[in-house]
Design a protein around this motif. Sequence first.
Motif, PDB file in Angstrom:
ATOM      1  N   SER A  76       6.920  12.678  -6.015  1.00 10.04           N
ATOM      2  CA  SER A  76       7.478  11.524  -5.297  1.00 10.04           C
ATOM      3  C   SER A  76       8.648  10.956  -6.104  1.00 10.04           C
ATOM      4  O   SER A  76       8.809  11.263  -7.290  1.00 10.04           O
ATOM      5  CB  SER A  76       6.407  10.450  -5.129  1.00 10.04           C
ATOM      6  N   PRO A  77       9.514  10.140  -5.498  1.00  7.23           N
ATOM      7  CA  PRO A  77      10.634   9.544  -6.249  1.00  7.23           C
ATOM      8  C   PRO A  77      10.175   8.806  -7.501  1.00  7.23           C
ATOM      9  O   PRO A  77      10.837   8.884  -8.539  1.00  7.23           O
ATOM     10  CB  PRO A  77      11.265   8.585  -5.233  1.00  7.23           C
ATOM     11  N   TYR A  78       9.042   8.119  -7.420  1.00  5.21           N
ATOM     12  CA  TYR A  78       8.554   7.382  -8.578  1.00  5.21           C
ATOM     13  C   TYR A  78       8.150   8.328  -9.716  1.00  5.21           C
ATOM     14  O   TYR A  78       8.443   8.077 -10.897  1.00  5.21           O
ATOM     15  CB  TYR A  78       7.358   6.503  -8.190  1.00  5.21           C
ATOM     16  N   VAL A  79       7.478   9.433  -9.376  1.00  5.83           N
ATOM     17  CA  VAL A  79       7.036  10.387 -10.394  1.00  5.83           C
ATOM     18  C   VAL A  79       8.234  11.059 -11.056  1.00  5.83           C
ATOM     19  O   VAL A  79       8.272  11.246 -12.286  1.00  5.83           O
ATOM     20  CB  VAL A  79       6.093  11.447  -9.772  1.00  5.83           C
ATOM     21  N   LEU A  80       9.254  11.368 -10.271  1.00  3.92           N
ATOM     22  CA  LEU A  80      10.459  11.979 -10.825  1.00  3.92           C
ATOM     23  C   LEU A  80      11.170  11.027 -11.788  1.00  3.92           C
ATOM     24  O   LEU A  80      11.675  11.444 -12.837  1.00  3.92           O
ATOM     25  CB  LEU A  80      11.410  12.389  -9.696  1.00  3.92           C
ATOM     26  N   VAL A  81      11.183   9.754 -11.435  1.00  4.44           N
ATOM     27  CA  VAL A  81      11.768   8.755 -12.337  1.00  4.44           C
ATOM     28  C   VAL A  81      10.983   8.714 -13.644  1.00  4.44           C
ATOM     29  O   VAL A  81      11.563   8.635 -14.733  1.00  4.44           O
ATOM     30  CB  VAL A  81      11.798   7.361 -11.671  1.00  4.44           C
ATOM     31  N   CYS A  82       9.672   8.809 -13.545  1.00  2.00           N
ATOM     32  CA  CYS A  82       8.824   8.792 -14.743  1.00  2.00           C
ATOM     33  C   CYS A  82       9.149   9.981 -15.650  1.00  2.00           C
ATOM     34  O   CYS A  82       9.284   9.824 -16.869  1.00  2.00           O
ATOM     35  CB  CYS A  82       7.356   8.821 -14.332  1.00  2.00           C
ATOM     36  N   PHE A  83       9.299  11.181 -15.054  1.00  2.83           N
ATOM     37  CA  PHE A  83       9.653  12.362 -15.840  1.00  2.83           C
ATOM     38  C   PHE A  83      11.008  12.170 -16.525  1.00  2.83           C
ATOM     39  O   PHE A  83      11.187  12.503 -17.703  1.00  2.83           O
ATOM     40  CB  PHE A  83       9.708  13.606 -14.942  1.00  2.83           C
ATOM     41  N   GLN A  84      11.963  11.663 -15.770  1.00  7.11           N
ATOM     42  CA  GLN A  84      13.310  11.457 -16.328  1.00  7.11           C
ATOM     43  C   GLN A  84      13.287  10.479 -17.504  1.00  7.11           C
ATOM     44  O   GLN A  84      13.953  10.692 -18.521  1.00  7.11           O
ATOM     45  CB  GLN A  84      14.247  10.945 -15.237  1.00  7.11           C
ATOM     46  N   GLU A  85      12.512   9.423 -17.367  1.00  5.90           N
ATOM     47  CA  GLU A  85      12.424   8.429 -18.437  1.00  5.90           C
ATOM     48  C   GLU A  85      11.773   9.030 -19.685  1.00  5.90           C
ATOM     49  O   GLU A  85      12.202   8.752 -20.817  1.00  5.90           O
ATOM     50  CB  GLU A  85      11.624   7.211 -17.967  1.00  5.90           C
ATOM     51  N   CYS A  86      10.760   9.878 -19.487  1.00 11.97           N
ATOM     52  CA  CYS A  86      10.105  10.525 -20.633  1.00 11.97           C
ATOM     53  C   CYS A  86      11.077  11.466 -21.351  1.00 11.97           C
ATOM     54  O   CYS A  86      11.096  11.535 -22.592  1.00 11.97           O
ATOM     55  CB  CYS A  86       8.871  11.304 -20.177  1.00 11.97           C
ATOM     56  N   GLU A  87      11.885  12.191 -20.583  1.00 12.36           N
ATOM     57  CA  GLU A  87      12.850  13.105 -21.197  1.00 12.36           C
ATOM     58  C   GLU A  87      13.900  12.329 -21.990  1.00 12.36           C
ATOM     59  O   GLU A  87      14.280  12.724 -23.095  1.00 12.36           O
ATOM     60  CB  GLU A  87      13.523  13.946 -20.106  1.00 12.36           C
ATOM     61  N   ARG A  88      14.371  11.209 -21.424  1.00 21.27           N
ATOM     62  CA  ARG A  88      15.348  10.385 -22.144  1.00 21.27           C
ATOM     63  C   ARG A  88      14.727   9.798 -23.415  1.00 21.27           C
ATOM     64  O   ARG A  88      15.370   9.744 -24.472  1.00 21.27           O
ATOM     65  CB  ARG A  88      15.840   9.246 -21.235  1.00 21.27           C
ATOM     66  N   MET A  89      13.458   9.402 -23.314  1.00 20.67           N
ATOM     67  CA  MET A  89      12.774   8.830 -24.472  1.00 20.67           C
ATOM     68  C   MET A  89      12.604   9.888 -25.561  1.00 20.67           C
ATOM     69  O   MET A  89      12.742   9.592 -26.759  1.00 20.67           O
ATOM     70  CB  MET A  89      11.423   8.255 -24.062  1.00 20.67           C
ATOM     71  N   ASN A  90      12.323  11.119 -25.161  1.00 23.49           N
ATOM     72  CA  ASN A  90      12.170  12.207 -26.137  1.00 23.49           C
ATOM     73  C   ASN A  90      13.450  12.426 -26.937  1.00 23.49           C
ATOM     74  O   ASN A  90      13.413  12.637 -28.153  1.00 23.49           O
ATOM     75  CB  ASN A  90      11.774  13.508 -25.429  1.00 23.49           C
ATOM     76  N   LEU A  91      14.578  12.411 -26.247  1.00 21.99           N
ATOM     77  CA  LEU A  91      15.862  12.585 -26.935  1.00 21.99           C
ATOM     78  C   LEU A  91      16.078  11.491 -27.973  1.00 21.99           C
ATOM     79  O   LEU A  91      16.519  11.758 -29.099  1.00 21.99           O
ATOM     80  CB  LEU A  91      17.007  12.581 -25.915  1.00 21.99           C
ATOM     81  N   LEU A  92      15.763  10.264 -27.604  1.00 20.88           N
ATOM     82  CA  LEU A  92      15.948   9.140 -28.514  1.00 20.88           C
ATOM     83  C   LEU A  92      14.989   9.207 -29.698  1.00 20.88           C
ATOM     84  O   LEU A  92      15.394   9.045 -30.857  1.00 20.88           O
ATOM     85  CB  LEU A  92      15.766   7.824 -27.751  1.00 20.88           C
ATOM     86  N   LEU A  93      13.714   9.473 -29.426  1.00 16.14           N
ATOM     87  CA  LEU A  93      12.721   9.547 -30.497  1.00 16.14           C
ATOM     88  C   LEU A  93      13.051  10.672 -31.475  1.00 16.14           C
ATOM     89  O   LEU A  93      12.900  10.520 -32.697  1.00 16.14           O
ATOM     90  CB  LEU A  93      11.322   9.756 -29.913  1.00 16.14           C
TER      91      LEU A  93
END
Length: 954
Positions: A717-734
């Motif tokens: 769903s759009p919400y789940v895809l947003v969640c995946f995207q946020e996790c990927e962005r967080m991984n890059l930062l961490l």
Amino acid sequence: YILFGDKECEYNKNFQLILHTKLANPHFPPELQAQTTLINFTVTPEGLGDQLLGRVVSSERPDLERLKMQLTMQQNHFKIELKKFEDDLLSHLSAAHGSFLSDNSLVEQLENTKCMATHIQCKVVEARENETKINEARELYRPAAERASLLFFIINDLSKINPMYQFSLKGFYSVFNKAMEHAEWDEDVRTRVRTLTEAITYSVFLYTSQGLLERDKLTFLSNTAFQILLSQGLIDPQEFEFLLHFPVEATNVSAVSFLSPQTWGGIKTISTMEKFSGLDKDVESSPKRWRKIVESSCPEDEKLPQDWKNKSTLQKLIILRALRPDRLTYAVRKFVEESMGTKYVSTRLEFEKLFEESSPSTSMFFILSPGVDPVRDVEKLGLKLGFSIDRGTLHNVSLGQGQEEVAERVLRHASEQGHWVILQNVHLVARWLPSLDDLLEAAAVDCHASYRVFITAEPVQNPEQHVIPRGILENAIKITNEPPSGMNPSLHDALNNFSQDTLDMCSRGQEFNSMLFSLCFFHACVTERRKFGPQGWNHNYPFSTADLTISAHVLYNYLEANSKSMQVPWADLRYLFGEIMYGGHITDVWDRRLCKTYLQEFMNPNMFGAELFLCPGFLAPPFLDYTGYHVYIDENLPTENPMVYGLHLNADLGCLTVTSENLFRSLCDLQPQDPSRRDEATESTEEKVMDIIEDILEKLPEEYNVVEMMAKTTERSPYVLVCFQECERMNLLLAEIRKSLNELDAGLKGELTISSSMETLQSALFNDFVPDSWARLAFPSTKTLAQWLNDLMSSCHELDSWTQDFVLPAVVWLSGFFNPQSFLTAVLQSIARKTQWPLDKMTLTVDVTKKVKEDFGHPPREGAYIHGLFMEGARWDVESGIISEAILRDLTPSMPVLYVRALPAEEQEVRNTYECPVYRTKQRGSTYVWSFHLRTKEPPAKWVVAGVALLLSL
């Protein structure tokens, strides 16, 4: 080897005198031609202090310097004589045969050498005693030399905050020598030294401050005061470090009602210091006394409650930085006045006085400011001294469009004839500037004594745009001249572009005069509003008097063209002014809306019926003559305050708070990083940074396994895809945080070579700034490193909760997203899929609830609840459900939970609403996210000119 060639000497940025030897002589062997001689002479504060001490003593006690030189020569003579006797004796001993005791001449020489050695030894002892006395006499002047050395390195560091601020050692010596000449004489040496020290300090202050922009003058002055007090041991280095960096404990609640959570976090951090122990408890137990300080119009003049009133001025600054950051610039100015004297905070040199310091080799460099023309001052002084364009003795060259050759020709001619040359806008010819630097130096050699050069250039916004060669800046007297700020002077200046003849030229005089005055008021508003930063304008636009004068001509032409119909084309005029003349500068849609709103308020038929208030308490003037309008302004315009521009009084507090933050950020940049120059009790940079690294790595969460997460759920769903995207962005930062910290840790331990990126990271950690390498991968933020890390941990906590079952959280923390637009778009997409409505015909609508996050246990059936927003410029009245006037000193009240949902655009209710832009940070501009329609009983124009917006982060 003595290498004959072309030699150049220059001071580089580190004050290393580098001797470049160009081996251009063809007679040198090839192996020598390939070599370059490089000699470094590093100027240290101690070395410069010794050199300046010699200059002071030479001026004050030339007899001491002569005696010191004589003693040195005498000691050298003794050494030579003793060496000569020793050599003669050794020569005779080596030539002697048999027993040397039988050689009477040799024994006699031995005796003479012994007597001479004894005599010389006595003379040497006597010389050393005299040298000790001379050095003791010289050391009495040491404080003046040390002060001068300290001041030189203070002004040298100013280039860190603006590359235009370049000062040479040669120019400093000139100021130093003149200060000693003009210092008041006194027979008592100690009194004389104090007088010299003060004269040198004040002369350097005048020499430096005349070339600083207003916003940087307090930075320079306060840094000078702090460094002098530190060198004298009059303030605690640890307390000073705390004041500069001011770490704030992250907290979401306040123990007292009159303090915000951030202010309370500051109080809690201060309380951890030994001399401030119990401050937090005292504020809690005596709230009325402390509330008086918080609500005072001038808290810097108030006495602190109870025993806290006995704290030092520096300690009071620390407390005020927590309680009233908006008044900190006033408090720092008062601190400087008390420690250095009133004359340091209220000084302005006239141009004619500054001109006396110039010479053919020392040009005058004007750092330009909008609305100020320094050429007028030059022409006025030139006319007085016999230099003018009409006489051919003053040459004005505006650079650009191939004027370089003209400038070169004029400079050569003027240096021979003794003329004046004005070179305007040299920043426009960056490639030619190195040639200009050489030309100025060459033209000053064997030139006419009356030859002078005046240069103008605009200051740069960032160091990367700086193009002016160091040599030009160092060898010039830098001058700034900024116009007085405020509606009154700006409105007078706008009106000064016209005259009585302008008012009389239109056949529809009454209408033209009234509309021209409103146009002048509009111009003053849009230019002065810039001082309020992003709340004034999202971007800084170069509005100029040309916009005003051209608009006045357009107004005249349109009124004359409609003279028969006697109609005023209001819509046409507002469009021309708001979309073309002034609007031509504007690039932001919300700034364009503000400009158009101002024109709708100032340009309407009400102005002809004495019904139009240009600002609260200022009625549009009746039909007057030119002088009458100036008198009307002075008699009726309210005193300067944000309400004149339609803003709330809190806008001034916010502006002053930002100014204070910038002041201390600049002071941090100016501090010496060498731990040896700090007090022993101050923790070294490396030790502190290693503690910070250890603390961050300990708290830093692990990266998210996105592949495992995607396998965990089949829903996309759009919400789940947003969640995946946020996790990927967080991984890059961490990953970047962990990698950079581990590298720096290894570098500080000596396991890796320290690189420039490591040094930048170390500086950021030490100063509590978010490192650039992290900020590039993160969400926009203006917070300190500690607060930013707290937000990062909160974002990870939100993601942890969301990724457990991928069910949308009951209330979503919108501020925690890397890309909040993606989540709001997901709200649109999810409802569009559910209702089969076309996505491009849908829009978001919000309902502001009366609840907080804890009141919700599950998400809505459609849409989402969001929290973490703040309103700037106004407040949300929870009971009435509308936008209301802000409460004084509550700059950014938090919003209740918002219910966001989607519906067809034609069904959205926009009547009695204000379209409120949403931004990531207070910087606004490029951090724009979305816009929400919020209910209001007031006209939307009120909130437009008030700069009302929602913010995701403070």
